[in-house]
Design an enzyme around this catalytic site. Structure first.
Site, short mmCIF file in Angstrom:
data_model
loop_
_atom_site.label_atom_id
_atom_site.label_comp_id
_atom_site.label_asym_id
_atom_site.label_seq_id
_atom_site.Cartn_x
_atom_site.Cartn_y
_atom_site.Cartn_z
N THR A 42 90.97 24.01 -5.84
CA THR A 42 92.18 24.82 -5.93
C THR A 42 93.40 23.92 -6.09
O THR A 42 94.54 24.35 -5.97
CB THR A 42 92.36 25.69 -4.67
OG1 THR A 42 92.25 24.84 -3.52
CG2 THR A 42 91.31 26.78 -4.60
N GLY A 43 93.15 22.64 -6.34
CA GLY A 43 94.26 21.68 -6.48
C GLY A 43 94.89 21.77 -7.87
O GLY A 43 94.40 22.49 -8.75
N LYS A 47 93.49 23.39 -11.39
CA LYS A 47 94.14 24.59 -11.94
C LYS A 47 94.60 24.35 -13.38
O LYS A 47 94.52 25.22 -14.22
CB LYS A 47 95.35 24.96 -11.08
CG LYS A 47 94.93 25.60 -9.75
CD LYS A 47 96.11 26.31 -9.14
CE LYS A 47 96.50 25.66 -7.85
NZ LYS A 47 97.65 26.07 -7.17
N TYR A 157 86.75 9.65 -1.18
CA TYR A 157 85.57 9.50 -2.03
C TYR A 157 84.31 9.06 -1.27
O TYR A 157 83.24 9.63 -1.43
CB TYR A 157 85.81 8.47 -3.14
CG TYR A 157 86.68 8.94 -4.27
CD1 TYR A 157 87.09 10.27 -4.37
CD2 TYR A 157 87.10 8.05 -5.25
CE1 TYR A 157 87.90 10.68 -5.40
CE2 TYR A 157 87.90 8.47 -6.30
CZ TYR A 157 88.30 9.77 -6.37
OH TYR A 157 89.09 10.18 -7.40
N LYS A 182 90.82 8.91 -11.20
CA LYS A 182 91.56 7.76 -10.71
C LYS A 182 92.55 8.21 -9.63
O LYS A 182 92.84 9.40 -9.60
CB LYS A 182 92.25 7.06 -11.87
CG LYS A 182 93.47 7.81 -12.38
CD LYS A 182 94.15 7.03 -13.44
CE LYS A 182 95.44 7.64 -13.88
NZ LYS A 182 96.46 7.96 -12.92
N TYR A 213 92.34 9.38 -20.97
CA TYR A 213 92.73 8.89 -22.29
C TYR A 213 91.51 8.69 -23.19
O TYR A 213 91.61 8.82 -24.40
CB TYR A 213 93.55 7.59 -22.17
CG TYR A 213 95.02 7.93 -22.24
CD1 TYR A 213 95.58 8.81 -21.31
CD2 TYR A 213 95.83 7.45 -23.27
CE1 TYR A 213 96.91 9.19 -21.40
CE2 TYR A 213 97.16 7.82 -23.35
CZ TYR A 213 97.69 8.69 -22.43
OH TYR A 213 98.99 9.08 -22.52
N LEU A 214 90.36 8.40 -22.60
CA LEU A 214 89.16 8.22 -23.41
C LEU A 214 88.68 9.54 -24.00
O LEU A 214 87.84 9.56 -24.89
CB LEU A 214 88.05 7.56 -22.59
CG LEU A 214 88.36 6.15 -22.11
CD1 LEU A 214 87.18 5.57 -21.36
CD2 LEU A 214 88.72 5.24 -23.29
N GLY A 215 89.22 10.65 -23.48
CA GLY A 215 88.85 11.95 -24.02
C GLY A 215 89.87 12.43 -25.06
O GLY A 215 89.67 13.46 -25.70
N HIS A 275 94.83 3.67 -18.64
CA HIS A 275 94.91 4.30 -19.97
C HIS A 275 95.24 3.28 -21.07
O HIS A 275 94.55 3.17 -22.07
CB HIS A 275 95.98 5.38 -20.00
CG HIS A 275 95.84 6.42 -18.92
ND1 HIS A 275 94.63 6.79 -18.41
CD2 HIS A 275 96.77 7.19 -18.28
CE1 HIS A 275 94.82 7.74 -17.49
NE2 HIS A 275 96.11 7.98 -17.39
C1 BG6 Z 1 98.15 10.38 -15.60
C2 BG6 Z 1 99.25 9.79 -14.76
O1 BG6 Z 1 96.97 9.65 -15.44
O2 BG6 Z 1 98.55 10.32 -16.97
C3 BG6 Z 1 100.54 10.55 -14.97
O3 BG6 Z 1 98.88 9.85 -13.38
C4 BG6 Z 1 100.88 10.60 -16.44
O4 BG6 Z 1 101.61 9.95 -14.26
C5 BG6 Z 1 99.70 11.08 -17.26
O5 BG6 Z 1 101.97 11.49 -16.60
C6 BG6 Z 1 99.95 10.96 -18.74
O6 BG6 Z 1 98.93 11.60 -19.45
P1 BG6 Z 1 99.23 12.37 -20.80
O7 BG6 Z 1 97.89 12.88 -21.19
O8 BG6 Z 1 100.24 13.44 -20.52
O9 BG6 Z 1 99.76 11.33 -21.73
#
Ligand code: BG6
Length: 795
Positions: A42-43, A47, A157, A182, A213-215, A275
């Site tokens: 529910t975090g 969501k 974890y 992460k 980011y890998l997705g 990322h």
């Molecule tokens: C998250 C960070 O991993 O990536 C956030 O914790 C950041 O602080 C976000 O805003 C950026 O992801 P995206 O997909 O919006 O570029």
């Protein structure tokens, strides 16, 4: 309880052929039942992205023979959390390819398959484990696997993993996949500790560490793009053609609401260590023969990590948006006097030490509260064409490839290739070329100057990764080795920056050019002087910042004193002046250098700022050496090599390491290494008198490798001797007092508060070489200059 079976049958009966992007992959689970548990269901993350991602998975997989049940787990009791969970579930939207009627049906079934489960104690996990198994028996279905998604703070974890291991493992033959969000640690040692803890409960193949980011569609196509276009890229993907690489994540949001997390992490740990670093490795790693061979991809990535040049604080600029501190005071209940040094902006330059990329700058930068939301990686190529007249013609324009993650002017993910480079080939049928554009500019060039590739259907990174977890595709996740290699690279910089005050910036368009930074050699600095926004309090309130260099006397010899950076600037300038004089007068400069940590800053300064230093006519000698192979990290020569020699252009035959290793053994008297070094000095150095000898002094008063209590007289007329250190490694080779004292100039560099006691003591003691070898340094006809920083002098 016939919930699962009914829902599945209903769908199988009504759903016609699905778009089957979940093609069978190697290691794909056998068809059967899959239980999904989102711990933290529910975090915020659940969501916003996770339930949506699992709904897509459900919609795409349910007709392929799998059945599912979904649990949102959390600490709250059922009556409180169930309505929140269902509110979130109701918000999920269907994949575009589903018709309205089918969407309604699939969604209804999805809601029926979901439940809340309180997961607070070990007993709660036991009850869940029991329930999952009973459900299978009751409904007579075969289990394919159990997927636990831990969307909770990382400190939880290890406990949760242990409980899953104890009570929730699947039935025989079915898989267990535990997904971790992460942060995976805070630095190298915490990441290592966390990995060890998790390793006691879970096997490596069961852990899926997410880096969303890998997705991202563009990021996941970097390697396929490089492969598909290798005939164009291979010849130009190197330092000779690439001007620089930029990997950028700009955000307009602040950190409000997340300060308890963010203030402990800051921008480097939050997005750069993970990322942007992942993107960097994908751009620079050697292309694996098989892109889906997880082991080969990892091997090639690790090669990049091991070739990354060490980062120190000069390789980074950091900033903090002005309101951040106020947010910290509010959210962490701090007083008005509290100042956080956590950076919300960073610009960092990285170099990779392999021939292909040597000296090619890679810029990683990210910040909160910037002027726009935009993420991209740009490969800017050198343009070797000089345009005499028609500057607007295509070949005069910048040559670049942009991996555009999304947002910004374009608003969609794309790979853009300047038309003056080549026409790219498509990676697969899920991508298309766009030729009709609205009139926008991307990184300074009209879009019509690029070939533009984009995905046919846009997909959310989390949905993509959830599908990969289901398919058991580990290539999109962060392995333990990968994680530790990344922390190993970033940790020294993070520690180096821990006490640095970030530049304050107002946020948004008002930042103007105050965060622009420039690259100077291996250093990064802000391009413009700081606008004074930093108060004395913020700086730590010492109030004594002064950049004067003071000259005086110490132990009746000359002394130069200043703040550390100024002192190094002065010493480097003095060295260059000595070098120029020596070369002017005799064509050669003979310099003997010490090991230890004090001269590191000097080496770096010489490497980065003294381009006119007469290196070609300089001979570098060692003051002393530890009896270890020269390639070892604690060899003085290795330090000198890494911090100075490899960065300057000097003939190899002018470099004189001490011959501590001969006949495959270290510092053995009969091998006559010391005599050999002495012979070289006699042959090459005029009157065996070095132009400059740089010394340090140890806490016990030793200098070079001449230690208290060693019989210095016994060296007689020798210039080089084998000596003994009380510390490991005990065996040393060192210039003798005679060799040092017949130099034309001897500099003794003493830095840091920890040397204050020593400096005070030495100022009082009489010459006593046996107790304080440093007091025996009295050049016979040359100069002795003490370089002592204010920290060591004033404490
Ligand atoms: C998250 C960070 O991993 O990536 C956030 O914790 C950041 O602080 C976000 O805003 C950026 O992801 P995206 O997909 O919006 O570029």
């Amino acid at each position: 309880m016939w919930k699962v079976v009914w829902a599945t049958l209903l769908l199988l009966a009504t759903v016609c052929a699905q778009r089957g992007y979940a093609k069978e992959t190697k290691g794909a689970p056998k068809v059967g039942h899959v239980s999904v548990v989102i711990v933290g269901g529910t975090g915020d993350l659940a969501k916003k992205y996770l339930w949506q991602g699992f709904f897509h998975l459900y919609a795409n997989q349910v007709s392929s023979g799998y059945s599912f049940s979904f649990y949102g787990g959390g600490l709250s009791p059922n009556d409180k959390a169930t309505p929140i969970l269902f509110e979130a579930l109701k918000g999920v939207v269907c994949p575009r390819e589903l018709s309205v009627e089918r969407c309604a049906l699939v969604k209804e079934q999805f809601l029926k398959l979901a439940d809340y489960w309180q997961l607070k104690t070990s007993e709660d996990y036991q009850a869940l484990g029991k329930h999952l198994t009973e459900q299978l028996t009751q409904e007579g279905i075969v289990e394919a696997g159990r997927l636990f998604y831990l969307s909770v703070p990382a400190f939880a974890y290890a406990d949760i993993a242990e409980r899953i291991n104890n009570s929730c493992r699947p039935t025989d033959g079915a898989w267990l996949r535990v997904v971790l969000e992460k942060p995976f640690g805070h630095d190298f040692s915490s990441a290592q500790l966390l990995s060890t803890q998790l390793g006691t409960s879970l096997k490596d193949e069961e852990m899926y560490r997410i880096d969303h980011y890998l997705g991202k569609q563009v990021v996941s196509k970097i390697l396929p793009f490089r492969r598909e276009n290798s005939k164009h890229l291979d010849p130009i993907w190197n330092k000779h053609h690439i001007e620089r690489v930029e990997i950028v994540l700009k955000e307009t949001l602040d950190a409000r609401g997340r300060i308890p997390f963010y203030d402990q992490y800051g921008v480097i740990r939050d997005v750069i260590q993970n990322h942007l670093t992942e993107v960097m490795t994908l751009l620079t790693m050697g292309l694996p023969a098989n892109l889906s061979d997880v082991k080969e991809v990892l091997r090639n990535k690790l090669k990049i990590f091991s070739a990354l040049q060490h980062l120190d604080r000069n390789c980074a600029t950091i900033g903090q948006y002005q309101n951040y501190n106020l947010e910290v005071q509010e959210e962490l209940n701090k007083t008005k006097e509290y100042y956080s040094l956590t950076p919300t902006f960073a610009g960092i330059m990285v170099h990779i030490d392999i021939a292909q990329y040597e000296k090619m700058p890679i810029i990683l930068t990210s910040g909160k509260m910037l002027d726009e939301r935009l993420g991209y990686a740009r490969i800017l190529f050198k343009n070797d064409i000089f345009c005499v007249q028609s500057h607007s013609s295509v070949h005069c324009k910048p040559k670049q490839i942009v991996f555009y993650f999304g947002h910004g002017t374009l608003q969609y993910p794309a790979i853009l290739v300047s038309k003056n480079l080549f026409k790219p080939d498509l990676m697969d049928t899920e991508w298309k070329e766009i030729t009709e554009h609205k009139d926008v500019s991307v990184l300074g060039m009209p879009i019509s100057d690029y070939y533009v590739l984009t995905p046919t259907v846009q997909r959310e990174a989390y949905a993509e990764l959830i599908l990969h977890i289901f398919q058991g595709r580990k290539d999109s996740f962060i392995s333990t080795e990968n994680l530790l290699a990344s922390w190993g690279f970033w940790t020294p910089l993070l520690h180096g920056l821990a006490k640095t005050s970030p530049r304050l910036y107002p946020g948004g368009a008002d930042n103007g050019n105050m965060l622009d930074f420039k690259l100077l050699g291996r250093e990064v600095t802000f391009a413009n002087e700081a606008v004074v926004m930093i108060t004395q309090d913020h700086m730590g309130g010492s109030g004594t910042e002064s950049f004067q260099v003071m000259q005086g006397k110490y132990r009746s010899a000359e002394m130069v004193s200043a703040w550390p950076e100024e002192l190094i600037v002065r010493l480097a300038a003095d060295l260059q002046a000595s070098a120029e004089k020596a070369v002017r007068e005799g064509g050669r400069f003979h310099l003997a250098l010490s090991g230890g940590s004090s001269p590191l800053a000097l080496f770096q300064r010489l490497a980065r700022h003294h381009y006119s230093f007469p290196w070609r006519d300089t001979h570098v000698w060692m003051v002393d050496e530890r009896c270890v192979p020269l390639t070892e990290l604690d060899s003085n020569f290795r330090t000198l090599h890494d911090h100075l020699l490899q960065h300057v252009k000097m003939p190899y035959f002018n470099i004189h390491p001490m011959p501590v290793q001969m006949n495959q053994r270290l510092c053995v008297e009969e091998d006559s290494g010391a005599l050999l070094y002495e012979r070289d000095i006699n042959q090459l150095v005029n009157a065996s008198s070095f132009h400059f000898v740089l010394l340090g002094v140890g806490y016990d008063g030793h200098t070079a490798s001449l230690f208290p209590g060693s019989k210095l007289d016994a060296h007689g007329d020798s210039l080089v001797a084998l000596t003994e250190s009380p510390a490991k490694p005990h065996q040393r080779m060192s210039l003798t007092l005679r060799a040092i004292n017949q130099a034309q100039k001897v500099g003794v560099l003493v830095m840091g508060k920890s040397k204050h006691e020593l400096v005070t003591q030495l100022s009082r003691v009489k010459d006593n070489p046996n107790k304080w070898p440093i007091t025996a340094i009295r050049p016979t006809s040359g100069r002795l200059v003490w370089y002592i920083d204010y920290d060591a002098l004033l404490g």
